[in-house]
Design a protein around this motif. Structure first.
Motif, short mmCIF file in Angstrom:
data_model
loop_
_atom_site.label_atom_id
_atom_site.label_comp_id
_atom_site.label_asym_id
_atom_site.label_seq_id
_atom_site.Cartn_x
_atom_site.Cartn_y
_atom_site.Cartn_z
N UNK A 60 0.87 -1.22 0.08
CA UNK A 60 -0.03 0.01 -0.07
C UNK A 60 0.90 1.42 -0.16
N UNK A 61 0.14 2.44 -0.52
CA UNK A 61 0.89 3.73 -0.51
C UNK A 61 1.35 4.05 1.00
N UNK A 62 0.57 3.75 1.87
CA UNK A 62 0.80 4.01 3.33
C UNK A 62 2.09 3.22 3.99
N UNK A 63 2.28 2.03 3.49
CA UNK A 63 3.10 1.05 3.87
C UNK A 63 4.43 1.59 3.28
N UNK A 64 4.59 2.13 1.95
CA UNK A 64 5.70 2.44 1.49
C UNK A 64 6.24 3.56 1.75
N UNK A 65 5.19 4.64 2.22
CA UNK A 65 5.67 6.02 2.81
C UNK A 65 6.16 5.80 4.11
#
Length: 263
Positions: A60-65
Motif C-alpha cells: 500500500x501507499x501508506x506502507x511504502x510511505x
C-alpha cells in the motif's frame, strides 16, 4: 633543479577538453535530484514490501510511505497512485534482470550462441526461483490483477526483453537454422507472431524465426512456472536437471551443440 623550481616550471593542471561535438549531460537541479532520489527510495521500499509479503495485497501507499519516512500525500506528488508505483516497479525489475542476463552472455565466448542461450535461461531461472514475488508480478498473474489495462506496459517490457533475445535469434537466422516458411504457419498464428515479432523489435526476423523464439519461450516459461509455484514438486524439487534437458532439446532443434561450455 629544486622542488620549488620544478613547481614553477610545471604547467598548471586544467580539465581535459571535451571531445568535439560532445554534448554535456544536463545538470540536474537540487529539486530534480531530490525527486529522483525519492523515486528510487519509493521503488526500493515497494520492492521490499513485495518480497516481504510475498505478494501485492499488502503493498500500500501508506506502507511504502512509512518505510521511506514520508507522508502518503508526499508520494502522490511523484506517483499518480499505487498502480503507477507498481508499473514503474515492473520496469525497474525487468531492467535489472536484463542487466543480469547481459552480464551472463558477456562471459561467454563471442559468437557462441548456444552458450549465450544457456547462460540466459539459467540466469533467468535462478532469478525466478530467488524472487518468486517479483516473478509473479512481472510475468505471472500479478500485473493483470493489479492493473486494469496492462497491455501498454506488457508491450514495453516485451520490447525491453526483445532487446536481449532478438540479436541472439538474428544470429541464429544468419547461421542457416531451419525454420518454417511464412505460408507454412497457420494464417491466424502467423498474424499473431508478426505482432509479437514487431513488438519485440525484430521487424527484420523471418516469421519462422520469430515463431521459434516465442515457442521456445513458451517452454522455458512453463518450466519457470513449475519451479516458482512448486508444481509437481513431489518429483521435481530441484528443477535444474529438467531445465538442462529442456534447453538441450531446444539447442538440438536449432542445430546447435546441446552441451556448450558455459562460463
Amino acid at each position: 633543479m629544486s622542488p620549488t623550481a620544478t613547481s614553477a616550471a610545471a604547467p598548471s593542471a586544467s580539465p581535459a577538453a571535451a571531445p568535439a561535438g560532445a554534448v554535456a549531460p544536463p545538470v540536474q537541479s537540487r529539486r530534480e535530484r531530490l525527486r529522483d532520489e525519492l523515486r528510487r527510495e519509493v521503488l526500493a521500499a515497494a520492492r521490499h514490501q513485495l518480497a516481504g509479503q510475498h505478494g501485492l495485497s499488502k503493498l500500500t501507499m501508506a506502507a511504502v510511505a512509512k518505510e521511506v519516512g514520508v507522508t502518503p500525500p508526499a508520494l502522490y506528488r511523484h506517483f499518480e497512485n499505487r498502480q503507477d508505483v507498481i508499473a514503474q516497479l515492473c520496469v525497474l525489475i525487468v531492467e535489472e534482470v536484463l542487466d543480469q542476463l547481459g552480464a551472463a552472455v558477456a562471459r561467454q565466448e563471442p559468437g557462441d550462441i548456444a552458450a549465450a542461450l544457456v547462460a540466459s535461461t539459467r540466469t533467468s531461472l535462478d532469478w525466478a526461483v530467488r524472487n518468486p514475488a517479483e516473478f509473479d508480478l512481472v510475468i505471472g498473474s500479478g500485473i493483470r490483477s493489479e492493473l486494469a489495462d496492462s497491455r501498454a506496459l506488457q508491450r514495453r517490457m516485451a520490447e525491453m526483453v526483445g532487446g536481449h533475445y532478438v540479436p541472439l535469434f538474428r544470429e541464429l537466422a544468419a547461421s542457416g537454422i531451419e525454420y518454417a516458411a511464412d505460408d507454412e504457419l497457420d494464417p491466424e498464428l502467423a498474424e499473431q507472431v508478426r505482432r509479437y515479432r514487431d513488438a519485440v523489435g525484430g521487424h527484420d526476423l523471418p516469421l519462422g524465426v520469430a515463431h521459434l523464439m516465442v515457442t521456445s519461450w513458451r517452454q522455458v516459461y512453463g518450466l519457470q512456472c513449475m519451479a516458482v509455484y512448486g508444481h509437481q514438486e513431489f518429483a521435481f524439487g530441484d528443477h535444474v536437471a529438467l531445465h538442462e534437458d529442456l534447453v538441450s532439446s531446444l539447442l538440438v532443434r536449432f542445430g546447435l551443440d546441446p552441451h556448450p561450455t558455459v562460463h
